[in-house]
Design a protein around this motif. Structure first.
Motif, mmCIF file in Angstrom:
data_model
loop_
_atom_site.group_PDB
_atom_site.id
_atom_site.type_symbol
_atom_site.label_atom_id
_atom_site.label_comp_id
_atom_site.label_asym_id
_atom_site.label_seq_id
_atom_site.Cartn_x
_atom_site.Cartn_y
_atom_site.Cartn_z
ATOM 1 N N ARG A 160 7.227 -3.071 0.445
ATOM 2 C CA ARG A 160 6.395 -3.583 1.538
ATOM 3 C C ARG A 160 6.370 -2.678 2.757
ATOM 4 N NH1 ARG A 160 7.617 -5.374 6.053
ATOM 5 N NH2 ARG A 160 9.827 -5.639 5.485
ATOM 6 N N ARG B 48 -0.572 1.724 5.687
ATOM 7 C CA ARG B 48 -1.712 0.863 6.045
ATOM 8 C C ARG B 48 -1.997 0.918 7.534
ATOM 9 N NH1 ARG B 48 -0.175 -5.192 6.523
ATOM 10 N NH2 ARG B 48 0.831 -4.185 8.337
ATOM 11 N N ASP B 49 -0.948 0.809 8.338
ATOM 12 C CA ASP B 49 -1.132 0.827 9.794
ATOM 13 C C ASP B 49 -1.629 2.183 10.274
ATOM 14 O OD1 ASP B 49 -0.215 -1.752 9.711
ATOM 15 O OD2 ASP B 49 1.798 -1.289 10.462
ATOM 16 N N ILE C 214 -0.279 -6.853 2.921
ATOM 17 C CA ILE C 214 0.755 -6.345 2.022
ATOM 18 C C ILE C 214 1.892 -7.352 1.876
ATOM 19 C CG2 ILE C 214 2.415 -4.490 1.626
ATOM 20 C CD1 ILE C 214 -0.458 -3.543 1.439
ATOM 21 N N GLU D 194 3.169 -0.749 4.313
ATOM 22 C CA GLU D 194 2.661 -1.172 5.623
ATOM 23 C C GLU D 194 2.586 -0.016 6.610
ATOM 24 O OE1 GLU D 194 3.760 -5.935 5.823
ATOM 25 O OE2 GLU D 194 5.162 -4.479 6.700
#
Length: 379
Positions: free
Chosen positions: A126, A133-134, A142, A130
């Motif tokens: 995770r 993603r950020d 997520i 993340e």
């Protein structure tokens, strides 16, 4: 015999690997530090260690840029408990001191090349997904798909295929998302780097690669095989991830100079790795076997050897063993061409809790040199 490691570094060498036969004898870390200091004076600009690549980014920030504090990076920048090792602390402090005031292209870099896991346990992907993603500014849940991190990190999630979640619909969807994110990260590289920096893009790629590696590892943990074959395949998967990381590190460092690599012999040797665990005989291709097959003469391997050690309660080796033969000629420590070590028998006075792997002919036949320590207490 010699103490000058440059004698064993061919001109073509890009990765010089120094292995230790056990993680528990501190003298190998001390000699590693001495060797790296010498190599830094001859063009080596980076060291890669058997520790989490993502966590090690904080160590590299400290040694190159002075970000953070020594205490913080030793606490947060190492996996496997290596941050508590005195030789590692001394290495990081020395690298920071060496880099102070030098131009960026001359500074020494610190890399981890391990995946963020142990062979028998692996965390949730995770946080790694993340981060990417950020960085990319995506709207993806997520956490909702990953669920409780503890589901992934518990040992049975890797050890028991019936308890593994690597093949659940949520995990499969995460793998697809992560793969799509990696494609998009490269697709959008020009705009992302222009908006941030190449270093920040690289950090996102390292995090995303780690997350994907964890997803693939958890997927492999679902395989219902005979126990020994299953653990061997997990060990092979971890080493494959380590090899990919080393190749990526070399891609980053190739213009700056060669890289010094430090890890357990079983990860770095060219021949297949073997280990007895409980009633299982494990065998797999380690990182060194993979790297050597891809880089040929650009990879050099120095295998570590130990005579006796009070730390791990290892006594004097018998004279007819590989270690015993070197004991009679080496007072403290020395490097010897592997081909110059006479044939002998494998020592049998070791115990599993020592984590010690004695020399054998198969390792010697594929190593470039042996670094033998006669007694850990005298180094």
């Amino acid at each position: 015999m010699s103490q000058d490691i440059r004698e064993f570094v061919p001109a073509s060498c890009e990765l010089l690997a120094f292995g230790e036969p056990t993680h528990r004898e501190p003298s190998f870390g001390r000699i590693r530090n001495e060797l790296f200091a010498r190599l830094a004076g001859h063009g080596f600009r980076s060291i890669a260690m058997e520790t989490d690549r993502v966590a090690a980014l904080a160590v590299d920030d400290f040694v190159r840029e002075g970000k953070g504090s020594l205490d913080a990076v030793m606490s947060e920048g190492f996996s496997h408990g290596w941050g508590d090792v005195d030789a590692n602390r001394r290495l990081v402090a020395w690298m920071r001191e060496y880099n102070e005031g030098r131009p960026p292209h001359e500074r020494l870099a610190f890399h981890g090349f391990d995946a963020p896991m142990e062979t028998l346990s692996a965390p949730s992907p995770r946080a790694y997904l993340e981060h990417a993603r950020d960085y990319m500014g995506l709207d993806l849940d997520i956490a909702g798909l990953a669920g409780d991190d503890r589901r992934w990190s518990r040992p049975e999630a890797v050890m028991d295929p019936a308890m593994s979640i690597g093949a659940t619909p949520e995990a499969e969807k995460l793998r697809t998302i992560a793969d799509d994110m990696l494609v998009a990260l490269y697709e959008r590289a020009p705009e992302l780097i222009a908006a941030t920096s190449r270093a920040e893009w690289s950090r996102a790629e390292i995090h995303l690669t780690a997350g994907l590696g964890l997803l693939r590892y958890h997927k492999r943990a679902t395989q219902r095989l005979e126990r020994g074959a299953r653990i061997s395949r997990l060990a092979a998967a971890r080493d494959a991830l380590m090899a990919q990381n080393l190749l990526a590190i070399r891609s980053t460092e190739e213009r700056r100079g060669p890289t010094f690599v430090f890890a357990h012999n079983t990860h770095l040797q060219r021949n297949p790795s073997r280990m007895r665990m409980a009633d299982m005989e494990l065998t797999w291709f380690g990182t060194g076997a993979v790297i050597a097959s891809l880089l040929d003469e650009r990879y050099a391997f120095v295998t570590g050897s130990l005579g006796r050690s009070e730390t791990i309660k290892l006594g004097e080796p018998e004279p007819d063993t590989f270690e015993g033969g070197m004991q009679s000629r080496i007072a403290t420590w020395a490097l010897t061409p592997a081909a110059a070590v006479p044939s002998a028998r494998r020592r049998a006075d070791t115990t599993p809790e020592q984590g010690y792997f004695p020399l054998d002919q198969a390792v010697l036949d594929t190593a470039d040199a042996v670094l033998h320590i006669s007694d850990g207490a005298v180094v």
